[in-house]
Scaffold this motif. Structure first.
Motif, PDB file in Angstrom:
ATOM      1  N   ALA A 145       0.832  -1.208   0.000  1.00 19.95           N
ATOM      2  CA  ALA A 145       0.000   0.000   0.000  1.00 19.95           C
ATOM      3  C   ALA A 145       0.863   1.254   0.000  1.00 19.95           C
ATOM      4  N   ALA A 146       1.952   1.235   0.751  1.00 24.09           N
ATOM      5  CA  ALA A 146       2.824   2.413   0.810  1.00 24.09           C
ATOM      6  C   ALA A 146       3.500   2.658  -0.538  1.00 24.09           C
ATOM      7  N   TYR A 147       4.012   1.602  -1.171  1.00 23.99           N
ATOM      8  CA  TYR A 147       4.652   1.771  -2.477  1.00 23.99           C
ATOM      9  C   TYR A 147       3.631   2.177  -3.542  1.00 23.99           C
ATOM     10  N   ARG A 148       2.405   1.667  -3.408  1.00 26.56           N
ATOM     11  CA  ARG A 148       1.360   2.058  -4.340  1.00 26.56           C
ATOM     12  C   ARG A 148       1.073   3.552  -4.215  1.00 26.56           C
ATOM     13  N   GLN A 149       1.022   4.046  -2.999  1.00 26.01           N
ATOM     14  CA  GLN A 149       0.769   5.467  -2.771  1.00 26.01           C
ATOM     15  C   GLN A 149       1.907   6.310  -3.330  1.00 26.01           C
ATOM     16  N   ALA A 150       3.144   5.850  -3.145  1.00 27.86           N
ATOM     17  CA  ALA A 150       4.293   6.593  -3.658  1.00 27.86           C
ATOM     18  C   ALA A 150       4.270   6.638  -5.181  1.00 27.86           C
ATOM     19  N   ALA A 151       3.958   5.502  -5.814  1.00 29.32           N
ATOM     20  CA  ALA A 151       3.905   5.468  -7.276  1.00 29.32           C
ATOM     21  C   ALA A 151       2.776   6.342  -7.798  1.00 29.32           C
ATOM     22  N   ASP A 152       1.626   6.309  -7.125  1.00 29.10           N
ATOM     23  CA  ASP A 152       0.493   7.131  -7.570  1.00 29.10           C
ATOM     24  C   ASP A 152       0.815   8.614  -7.520  1.00 29.10           C
TER      25      ASP A 152
END
Length: 369
Positions: free
Chosen positions: A231-238
């Protein structure tokens, strides 16, 4: 005259000659050569009268003096960069400290920041800026305990009207402080507290996701919290989907895909790889991503999907190692593949014998007409 008489006569002649030479030398006097002294050296009267400093260039008379008797000339003192003086304004000193920080001279920068933070007469906003920069300079050298102490002395909130151009931007102040706290706490091994600090920073300022989320994700990953890490990496990529920082974007997606694969989320991992293919332009890199996607599909039991991805990898960059790795997977599964293309890929990978065999069996070989 016999020999004995002759010897006596010769001895007397020699004695007389020596006496005559000694008498002549006593009558001759040699004037001593005067030794030049410091007082005898020439001085330019006009320069001394005016109080001017003597020059380093020799005069004509000085050049006539023997080197061993000349006075030594003073060696010029090299210029030394002086630190900001007390007469410099506090803002100037803060700017000087930040310049030193950018140059990697963290110790010198810390001295300036610490002096400003301890100045009672300094404005609160200036003291806050100095303490914040002091914490950053401590972190840069790995002094986590000192950095945390500097951060603990900071106010948790600032007056929004306290903006001072070039000194302090109060926007997202608490999030920035929490971000630095997370770094210091992680350096001290207090990862639970670091997780809380990063989470607080990200909650207060989602705009910092590019910087904060990967650190938060790594802490979750270290704790084997795969879903939270994803979830954290997804937020960073978004946060980078607007085309800003393409390299950082694809690297975050690579990390996300690996986390998803580890968690058994094969479909999610392939989707992350497809997001990369949506922006990647380099043929070799695209072949790498296609080959990885094929491996994930094969692990998920999707043989047909894996073969399709591996064929795509060989087409993206036939002369790359990734194309060869994909070809090996295809050959191991007896998948149909053009023999000429197979020979080309083997040749690029310096697999000489497989390349010869492929060319020999291909339709272009004379024996296969």
């Amino acid at each position: 005259m016999n020999r004995k008489a002759f010897s006596v006569f010769s001895f007397l002649v020699l004695v007389c000659s020596l006496l005559i030479l000694t008498a002549c030398n006593r009558g001759r006097r040699t004037e001593p050569t005067p030794t030049p002294t410091a007082a005898a050296l020439p001085v330019t009267a006009s320069a001394n009268a005016a109080g001017a400093a003597p020059t380093n260039e020799p005069t004509g008379s000085e050049q006539d003096v023997a080197p061993s008797t000349a006075l030594p000339r003073p060696t010029p003192t090299p210029a030394i960069e002086a630190p900001p003086t007390a007469t410099a304004t506090a803002v100037d000193r803060l700017a000087a400290g930040r310049t030193l920080h950018r140059q990697g001279r963290y110790d010198a920068a810390r001295q300036i920041f610490a002096d400003l933070a301890a100045t009672d007469a300094a404005e609160p906003v200036l003291q806050a800026a100095a303490r914040f920069d002091l914490a950053r300079a401590y972190l840069a050298d790995g002094y986590d305990t000192e950095a945390l102490a500097a951060l603990d002395a900071l106010p948790r909130a600032l007056d929004p009207t306290a903006a001072a151009p070039g000194v302090l931007d109060p926007a997202d102040w608490s999030a920035k402080v929490d971000f630095l706290r997370g770094q210091a706490l992680h350096g001290l091994g207090r990862d639970d507290e670091a997780l809380a600090a990063y989470t607080a920073a990200l909650t207060a300022a989602p705009v910092l996701a590019e910087t904060v989320a990967p650190r938060l994700g790594q802490l979750h990953l270290d704790a084997n919290n795969l879903d939270e890490a994803a979830a954290a990496y997804r937020q960073a990529a978004d946060s980078l989907q607007d085309g800003r920082g393409v390299v950082a974007y694809v690297l975050l997606l690579e990390a996300l895909a690996e986390i998803q694969r580890s968690a058994g989320n094969y479909a999610g991992a392939v989707e992350s790889y497809d997001e990369i293919l949506g922006v990647a332009q380099n043929g070799g890199y695209r072949a790498d991503i296609q080959q990885r996607a094929g491996a994930i599909l094969a692990a998920a039991g999707d043989e047909a999907g894996a073969i399709e991805r591996w064929r795509a990898a060989t087409a993206e960059a036939p002369d790359s190692q990734f194309a060869y790795d994909a070809l090996v997977e295809l050959v191991n599964r007896n998948a149909d593949f053009d023999l000429y293309q197979r020979g080309y890929i083997d040749l690029a990978a310096e697999a000489w014998l497989p390349a010869i065999n492929a060319y020999r069996e291909s339709k272009i070989h004379p024996d296969n007409d």
